[in-house]
Scaffold this motif. Structure first.
Motif, PDB file in Angstrom:
ATOM      1  N   UNK A   1      10.264   3.098 -26.471  1.00  0.00           N
ATOM      2  CA  UNK A   1       9.124   2.967 -25.565  1.00  0.00           C
ATOM      3  C   UNK A   1       7.881   2.471 -26.292  1.00  0.00           C
ATOM      4  N   UNK A   2       6.892   2.019 -25.524  1.00  0.00           N
ATOM      5  CA  UNK A   2       5.665   1.475 -26.102  1.00  0.00           C
ATOM      6  C   UNK A   2       4.912   2.516 -26.934  1.00  0.00           C
TER       7      UNK A   2
ATOM      8  N   UNK B   1      16.709  -1.804 -18.117  1.00  0.00           N
ATOM      9  CA  UNK B   1      17.033  -1.453 -19.498  1.00  0.00           C
ATOM     10  C   UNK B   1      16.242  -2.388 -20.392  1.00  0.00           C
ATOM     11  N   UNK B   2      15.444  -1.847 -21.296  1.00  0.00           N
ATOM     12  CA  UNK B   2      14.585  -2.702 -22.137  1.00  0.00           C
ATOM     13  C   UNK B   2      14.450  -2.080 -23.526  1.00  0.00           C
ATOM     14  N   UNK B   3      14.517  -2.916 -24.560  1.00  0.00           N
ATOM     15  CA  UNK B   3      14.469  -2.416 -25.931  1.00  0.00           C
ATOM     16  C   UNK B   3      13.801  -3.404 -26.885  1.00  0.00           C
ATOM     17  N   UNK B   4      13.133  -2.843 -27.895  1.00  0.00           N
ATOM     18  CA  UNK B   4      12.697  -3.625 -29.067  1.00  0.00           C
ATOM     19  C   UNK B   4      13.257  -2.933 -30.309  1.00  0.00           C
ATOM     20  N   UNK B   5      14.578  -3.003 -30.455  1.00  0.00           N
ATOM     21  CA  UNK B   5      15.249  -2.315 -31.554  1.00  0.00           C
ATOM     22  C   UNK B   5      14.880  -2.896 -32.916  1.00  0.00           C
ATOM     23  N   UNK B   6      14.363  -4.120 -32.929  1.00  0.00           N
ATOM     24  CA  UNK B   6      13.973  -4.720 -34.213  1.00  0.00           C
ATOM     25  C   UNK B   6      12.923  -3.884 -34.927  1.00  0.00           C
ATOM     26  N   UNK B   7      12.186  -3.045 -34.190  1.00  0.00           N
ATOM     27  CA  UNK B   7      11.120  -2.235 -34.778  1.00  0.00           C
ATOM     28  C   UNK B   7      11.647  -1.005 -35.523  1.00  0.00           C
TER      29      UNK B   7
ATOM     30  N   UNK C   1       3.265  -7.291 -31.356  1.00  0.00           N
ATOM     31  CA  UNK C   1       2.376  -7.076 -30.217  1.00  0.00           C
ATOM     32  C   UNK C   1       3.067  -7.123 -28.873  1.00  0.00           C
ATOM     33  N   UNK C   2       4.323  -7.567 -28.848  1.00  0.00           N
ATOM     34  CA  UNK C   2       5.106  -7.587 -27.604  1.00  0.00           C
ATOM     35  C   UNK C   2       5.866  -6.270 -27.508  1.00  0.00           C
ATOM     36  N   UNK C   3       5.705  -5.584 -26.380  1.00  0.00           N
ATOM     37  CA  UNK C   3       6.263  -4.237 -26.227  1.00  0.00           C
ATOM     38  C   UNK C   3       7.467  -4.220 -25.282  1.00  0.00           C
ATOM     39  N   UNK C   4       8.144  -3.087 -25.294  1.00  0.00           N
ATOM     40  CA  UNK C   4       9.272  -2.876 -24.387  1.00  0.00           C
ATOM     41  C   UNK C   4       8.866  -3.116 -22.936  1.00  0.00           C
ATOM     42  N   UNK C   5       7.707  -2.627 -22.543  1.00  0.00           N
ATOM     43  CA  UNK C   5       7.270  -2.791 -21.146  1.00  0.00           C
ATOM     44  C   UNK C   5       7.031  -4.255 -20.797  1.00  0.00           C
ATOM     45  N   UNK C   6       6.645  -5.075 -21.777  1.00  0.00           N
ATOM     46  CA  UNK C   6       6.461  -6.509 -21.527  1.00  0.00           C
ATOM     47  C   UNK C   6       7.802  -7.169 -21.215  1.00  0.00           C
ATOM     48  N   UNK C   7       8.812  -6.872 -22.051  1.00  0.00           N
ATOM     49  CA  UNK C   7      10.135  -7.437 -21.816  1.00  0.00           C
ATOM     50  C   UNK C   7      10.689  -6.963 -20.475  1.00  0.00           C
ATOM     51  N   UNK C   8      10.543  -5.662 -20.221  1.00  0.00           N
ATOM     52  CA  UNK C   8      11.046  -5.090 -18.977  1.00  0.00           C
ATOM     53  C   UNK C   8      10.383  -5.666 -17.742  1.00  0.00           C
ATOM     54  N   UNK C   9       9.082  -5.920 -17.830  1.00  0.00           N
ATOM     55  CA  UNK C   9       8.360  -6.478 -16.676  1.00  0.00           C
ATOM     56  C   UNK C   9       8.860  -7.882 -16.346  1.00  0.00           C
TER      57      UNK C   9
ATOM     58  N   UNK D   1       5.318   7.087 -20.198  1.00  0.00           N
ATOM     59  CA  UNK D   1       6.597   6.391 -20.226  1.00  0.00           C
ATOM     60  C   UNK D   1       6.413   4.876 -20.144  1.00  0.00           C
ATOM     61  N   UNK D   2       7.410   4.170 -20.665  1.00  0.00           N
ATOM     62  CA  UNK D   2       7.426   2.713 -20.498  1.00  0.00           C
ATOM     63  C   UNK D   2       7.451   2.353 -19.019  1.00  0.00           C
ATOM     64  N   UNK D   3       8.074   3.215 -18.204  1.00  0.00           N
ATOM     65  CA  UNK D   3       8.159   2.956 -16.763  1.00  0.00           C
ATOM     66  C   UNK D   3       6.774   2.935 -16.116  1.00  0.00           C
ATOM     67  N   UNK D   4       5.911   3.866 -16.509  1.00  0.00           N
ATOM     68  CA  UNK D   4       4.561   3.900 -15.932  1.00  0.00           C
ATOM     69  C   UNK D   4       3.741   2.693 -16.393  1.00  0.00           C
ATOM     70  N   UNK D   5       3.893   2.331 -17.670  1.00  0.00           N
ATOM     71  CA  UNK D   5       3.172   1.163 -18.188  1.00  0.00           C
ATOM     72  C   UNK D   5       3.664  -0.097 -17.488  1.00  0.00           C
ATOM     73  N   UNK D   6       4.958  -0.204 -17.301  1.00  0.00           N
ATOM     74  CA  UNK D   6       5.546  -1.352 -16.603  1.00  0.00           C
ATOM     75  C   UNK D   6       5.120  -1.380 -15.141  1.00  0.00           C
TER      76      UNK D   6
END
Length: 325
Positions: free
Chosen positions: A90-91, A145-151, A55-63, A96-101
């Protein structure tokens, strides 16, 4: 008056869930896959990594990382007039993740977009932001720079799943009348798409192909060291500097052997290389800003230091940025 860009503040964020090599080995053993702490450390230098919770997204980490960078720079959300996010995870397909962030940060109206150059993404994004600031299209940019590569990891493939982690790093880049970013050098060679890729896509509500990471580690290693040296030397030449002027090399944190090989070719002592791969693993586009922020906050990197940032990733992409911090 010539217009330049400088880094005004740095920030980073790692999700709380930390997995040591032993933790990961036990998890893989449950699925019949054998590995060990010794095997991973010997080949990569990695000892642990962080994975985001469900439930934690790239935009969450980036924010999180962006807020830390803005705080360090003494900048309020309304003062940001450009957001660029480097990510391969991206989420959602769009926006884009940028717009969500941007929404999560309470920033309204400025341009926001993603850059997809995999592990070279932050170097690409920083270069784009620098160009936009130099031409007057922006004054104060948030580069993340933000990633959830575990997914996207295949936990049946021990040669790749042990390498990657999740996280985010960010900088505030702002206009300046004194040089900060001195020179950049970007490249790509699509002939090598197959050596590092996630060969899947979404069509008609289904996944086509394979949505998990595939890598030819030997091929990547052979290409990486050579192109990173070339990019670093080209960047130095553009800036009228030499390798002796580099105070800190901050490479993409993929593999300690690649990092050491690049430093050796540039005749830089290993104590001038910022290393976080042991703690973070390979966080793709997040790895360089994560390492930069860690070095700044530990006191390793000081104002006035000359830094060489360089990355190489799927695509095949690579590039370097030389800057006075």
């Amino acid at each position: 008056m010539t217009r330049y860009s400088r880094i005004a503040g740095t920030g980073s964020y790692l999700p709380p869930r930390r997995l040591s090599n032993q933790d990961l080995a036990e998890q893989l053993a449950a699925g019949g896959i054998e590995t060990s702490d010794e095997w991973i450390v010997e080949r990569t230098g990695i000892r642990s990594r962080h994975f985001a919770d469900e439930g934690v997204c790239t935009s969450d980490l980036g924010a999180h990382a962006a807020r830390a960078a803005m705080e360090a720079a003494g900048v309020k959300p309304e003062q940001i007039d450009l957001i660029i996010v480097a990510t391969s995870t991206p989420d959602m397909v769009f926006p884009s993740a940028a717009c969500i962030m941007q929404a999560k940060l309470g920033i309204v109206g400025c341009p926001a977009f993603d850059v997809q150059a995999v592990c070279s993404g932050f170097v690409y994004a920083l270069t784009v932001a620098d160009a936009m600031i130099r031409t007057g299209s922006a004054t104060r940019a948030l580069v993340v720079g933000a990633e959830v590569f575990s997914r996207i990891l295949d936990f049946k493939d021990r040669t790749t799943c042990v390498l990657f982690g999740d996280g985010a790093g960010a900088v505030v880049l702002e206009a300046s009348d004194t040089p900060g970013i001195l020179a950049t050098d970007l490249h790509a060679d699509g002939r090598h798409v197959g050596i590092l890729c996630v060969p899947g896509t979404v069509s008609g509500g289904q996944v086509l192909g394979d949505p998990l990471l595939k890598m030819d580690g030997q091929a990547v290693f052979k290409l990486a060291v050579g192109v990173l040296e070339e990019a670093a030397r080209a960047t130095l030449e553009k800036a009228g500097r030499t390798a002796a002027d580099i105070d800190w090399l901050i490479p993409h944190q993929a593999n300690i052997r690649i990092m050491q090989g690049t430093a050796k070719r540039l005749k830089l002592p290993l104590d001038k290389v910022v290393v976080t791969v042991d703690r973070h693993g390979n966080t793709s586009a997040a790895s360089i800003p994560l390492a930069l922020d860690a070095a700044v906050r530990s006191g390793q990197v000081q104002r006035g230091d000359t830094l060489m940032l360089e990355g190489v990733g799927g695509g095949f992409t690579w590039g370097a940025v030389l800057l006075d911090f």
